[in-house]
Design an enzyme around this catalytic site. Structure first.
Site, PDB file in Angstrom:
ATOM      1  N   ALA A 174      -2.579   5.488  -0.638  1.00 27.90           N
ATOM      2  CA  ALA A 174      -3.288   5.771  -1.887  1.00 27.90           C
ATOM      3  C   ALA A 174      -2.747   4.964  -3.069  1.00 27.90           C
ATOM      4  CB  ALA A 174      -3.216   7.263  -2.206  1.00 27.90           C
ATOM      5  N   HIS A 175      -1.827   4.019  -2.815  1.00 29.99           N
ATOM      6  CA  HIS A 175      -1.314   3.129  -3.862  1.00 29.99           C
ATOM      7  C   HIS A 175      -1.596   1.693  -3.447  1.00 29.99           C
ATOM      8  CE1 HIS A 175       1.934   6.441  -4.615  1.00 29.99           C
ATOM      9  NE2 HIS A 175       0.763   6.779  -5.115  1.00 29.99           N
ATOM     10  N   GLN A 176      -2.082   0.893  -4.379  1.00 28.76           N
ATOM     11  CA  GLN A 176      -2.350  -0.509  -4.079  1.00 28.76           C
ATOM     12  C   GLN A 176      -1.630  -1.378  -5.104  1.00 28.76           C
ATOM     13  OE1 GLN A 176      -5.442   1.442  -5.021  1.00 28.76           O
ATOM     14  NE2 GLN A 176      -5.077   2.478  -3.091  1.00 28.76           N
ATOM     15  N   LEU A 210       0.780  -1.232   0.000  1.00 28.37           N
ATOM     16  CA  LEU A 210       0.000   0.000   0.000  1.00 28.37           C
ATOM     17  C   LEU A 210       0.817   1.291   0.000  1.00 28.37           C
ATOM     18  CD1 LEU A 210      -2.828  -0.830   2.606  1.00 28.37           C
ATOM     19  CD2 LEU A 210      -3.044  -0.706   0.120  1.00 28.37           C
TER      20      LEU A 210
END
EC number: 1.1.3.20
Length: 725
Positions: free
Chosen positions: A655-657, A478
């Site tokens: 905010a990144h997956q 993440l």
């Protein structure tokens, strides 16, 4: 090739159990609070946003009106005298609770409200033998602060949950203008909201198919998702002469449709309507869910995958990442999206990051932005780019795809891939084109299916399709983030200008193995700001909000290494994320926090603070220079390092997956082959960030677009053996 069939679906296909209400994210079993529970929650809300006594109200008005903030005295006094229930906040809080909290957390919150609605329960949680709602404001304030500072993790989690519920939806609400006025925050893009505003770039509206259009269509390839991976794959496959259909569960918005308003942006463009919590409540997750995916709402940062990550992936047998082809693809992506530093200008916060790094001798650089060299002073780009400057997939790869015959359909959720004889032959989806009516089931057939639904949704598609590989849904990464803030004597106005234009790598290799943090500058609109810095009391909170224009943030974006994590789904299709930060990854975040506060001090901050619940801000005295070698600051920093990263004691978000269906050299270590095809089903490919073997450590857009070029090339070549990677 076959076209699409409309209900009833073929009974000859063996399908997993149907999902109920697949467009309802995180709202199965919605919270229905009793009158007692609402009275208790209102008392909590009126503690977080409470009415100040007259002495405090006059003090803040004297200190912050006009010269200090540019806000008039009457506005500040009105703000100081407000309590939460004066703001008609009932509906906003109800909605926020039902969408942002995981189902199990909603039930826990409801139980806690019941406990606080009894005398014994209130005594257990506050030490007062009275109903919580009957306590004085002073006693309620002390009780809430005791939860924040408690040694019991569950009480700190109670504080965090109630803080988010009480503050975030209230400050996000566009109708609560008195809050924004007191902060000197417009709440929307004033210039671009004018009726006669002319955008910098204009593009024709993309055409979306209807349900009727599908009845006679035939497809070589279906692409699920329109973000960085799906957009690129669609463009390349269409250029190769294939008939391509792109299916997107989110809504297509043309540039002219964007309102550039905080509340509407989160409701329309993001998974679950904005930030939602992991199952344990410790990390808040933000993911784009609209046409163009994350490329529509991200902050324009364009970073190539670094050499040490490419080497790490190659050591896992994925040699493509050290090949000239991958290097060329990275450069090709940069060219297509117009990534460069030309036209980039730093706003106040980004300049503070640069200035602090210069003073300390730390690395810093201007970030490449995918803006084609045009100046992009749009601080609301998380709400979409109304000027058409940001080159997301909607205005690049997907237009290439359309120019070569590809077609698109939005508001359509793929339930599963249709599989016959161990081969993907199409998809079953629900079309939600008529609000108020039940979504319609449709089967659409094709020769190949490319799943690029994103790391949160791709595992669900695969599992509902019957795939059993143990790595599907596992290894979620993440880039967990923290934010630190510096208070400056003059306004910074971090909400103005370009969001993210500077970066420092000073903390990127904290463990000697390529894991650490990038330091960048985030966008923190009113709702985020109100909860990122811990509430410490009624007067303190209102003063912090009045000082909003003077705070400068730094984003600590960590490269997570070994956190045990999973994405899973309930019978309604609702997503849940299990993510319990490992000791290693907590240490990475802390290392980035320590560097970031040094940078803020070196840049001239008069006060620095973190998201730690139990660490008070450091404030320089009137006669002290802002210096990292100040003995008091050195001692405070040492205390911060000793505190570490306790569970439920620091605000963490992501905010990144990445990584939930990772690629590899065998099904024992991965869910997909090196060419992106799943190990279990032929002609079912993946082309999104779920393929990443590890976290990238950089904003993932450029990497996934370059990887999608490779996956599309493998599909086009139709090798009989997996592409060597």
């Amino acid at each position: 090739m076959s076209g699409a069939s409309i209900e009833p679906t073929s009974s000859s296909l063996s399908a997993p159990p149907a999902i109920k209400d697949p467009f309802r994210y995180h709202i199965n079993s919605p919270v229905e609070l009793s009158q007692d529970q609402w009275q208790t929650l209102h008392a909590i809300m009126n503690t977080f946003i409470g009415e100040l006594d007259e002495a405090d109200a006059q003090r803040l008005a004297d200190q912050y009106s006009q010269g200090a903030t540019g806000v008039d005295r009457d506005t500040i006094l009105k703000f100081c005298r407000l309590k939460s229930t004066d703001l008609n906040s009932h509906d906003q809080v109800q909605s926020f609770l039902n969408r942002a909290a995981a189902p199990e957390k909603r039930r826990e919150i409801q139980l806690l409200l019941s406990v606080l609605s009894t005398r014994p329960g209130t005594f257990a949680l506050t030490g007062h033998y009275a109903l919580f709602r009957d306590l004085s404001l002073k006693d309620r304030e002390a009780a809430v602060n005791s939860w924040r500072l408690s040694i019991i993790p569950q009480l700190r989690l109670l504080f965090k949950s109630m803080s988010g519920i009480s503050l975030n939806p209230i400050f996000a609400n566009k109708d609560n203008k008195i809050l924004h006025a007191a902060m000197g925050y417009p709440g929307h893009d004033v210039e671009r909201s004018k009726l006669d505003y002319q955008p910098t770039n204009t593009f024709p509206r993309l055409t979306m198919l209807t349900e009727a259009d599908l009845k006679t269509a035939a497809w070589n390839c279906i692409v699920i998702g329109s973000g960085g991976g799906g957009g690129v794959a669609a463009a390349e496959l269409a250029k190769a002469g294939k008939s391509v259909l792109v299916i997107e569960k989110g809504t297509y918005y043309h540039e002219s449709d964007f309102t550039l308003m905080e509340s509407e942006a989160f409701g329309n463009l993001y998974e679950a309507g904005g930030f939602f919590s992991t199952a344990d409540g410790n990390v808040n997750v933000l993911a784009g869910s609209t046409f163009g995916g994350g490329t529509t709402v991200n902050w324009s940062a364009s970073l190539k995958l670094q050499h040490f990550v490419r080497e790490e992936w190659a050591k896992q047998g994925l040699s493509h990442f050290l090949s000239p082809k991958f290097s060329n693809d990275l450069e090709r992506v940069f060219q297509r999206i117009g990534a460069s530093t030309a036209g980039v200008t730093h706003n106040g916060s980004n300049q503070n990051l640069v200035n602090g790094c210069k003073k300390l001798g730390y690395h810093y650089a201007t970030l490449d932005q995918n803006t084609g060299g045009q100046t992009h002073n749009c601080s609301y780009c998380y709400a979409g780019c109304k000027d058409g400057i940001k080159h997301g997939t909607t205005n690049t790869w997907l237009r290439d795809a359309q120019d070569n015959g590809a077609r698109f359909i939005d508001r359509t959720k793929v339930l599963r891939v249709i599989i016959e004889n161990n081969k993907a032959v199409g998809v079953e989806a629900l079309i939600n084109h008529h609000p108020g009516q039940a979504p319609r089931t449709v089967q659409i057939f094709s020769d190949t299916v490319v799943c690029a639904a994103g790391s949160l949704q791709t595992p669900g598609v695969l599992q509902r399709s019957g795939l059993k590989n143990k790595h599907i849904g596992r290894h979620l990464r993440l880039h967990p983030c923290a934010i630190t803030y510096g208070y400056f004597d003059t306004p910074v106005d971090t909400f103005e200008g370009s969001i993210m234009t500077a970066v420092s790598n000073v903390a990127e290799n904290l463990d000697g193995e390529g894991y650490g943090c990038k330091l960048e500058v985030p966008s923190t609109p009113a709702s985020s700001y109100s909860t990122l810095l811990p509430w410490r009391g009624i007067a303190h909170h209102k003063e912090m909000m009045l000082r909003y224009r003077h705070y400068s943030p730094i984003l600590v974006l960590s490269r997570d290494k070994d956190t045990d994590s999973t994405v899973r789904y309930d019978e309604h299709g609702n997503l849940a994320v299990d993510y319990n930060l490992s000791t290693h990854d907590r240490a990475s975040i802390l290392g980035g926090i320590l560097r970031s506060v040094d940078i803020l001090v070196a840049a001239g901050a008069r006060e620095v603070q973190t998201g730690h619940f139990a660490v008070e801000p450091f404030v320089f005295g009137p006669d002290e220079e802002s210096r990292v070698d100040n003995p008091r600051y050195v001692a405070w920093r040492a205390g911060l390092a000793k505190t570490g990263m306790p569970s439920f004691g620091v605000g963490v978000f992501a905010a990144h997956q990445m990584g939930t269906a990772r690629m590899g050299i065998s099904p024992s270590v991965s869910a997909a082959k090196p060419n992106g095809e799943t190990w279990e089903v032929k002609e079912l490919y993946l082309a999104d960030t779920s393929l990443f073997p590890t976290a990238t450590g950089v904003n993932p857009m450029v990497t996934v677009e370059a990887l999608a070029l490779h996956i599309a090339d493998c599909i086009i070549k139709k090798d009989t053996t997996p592409a060597k990677l």
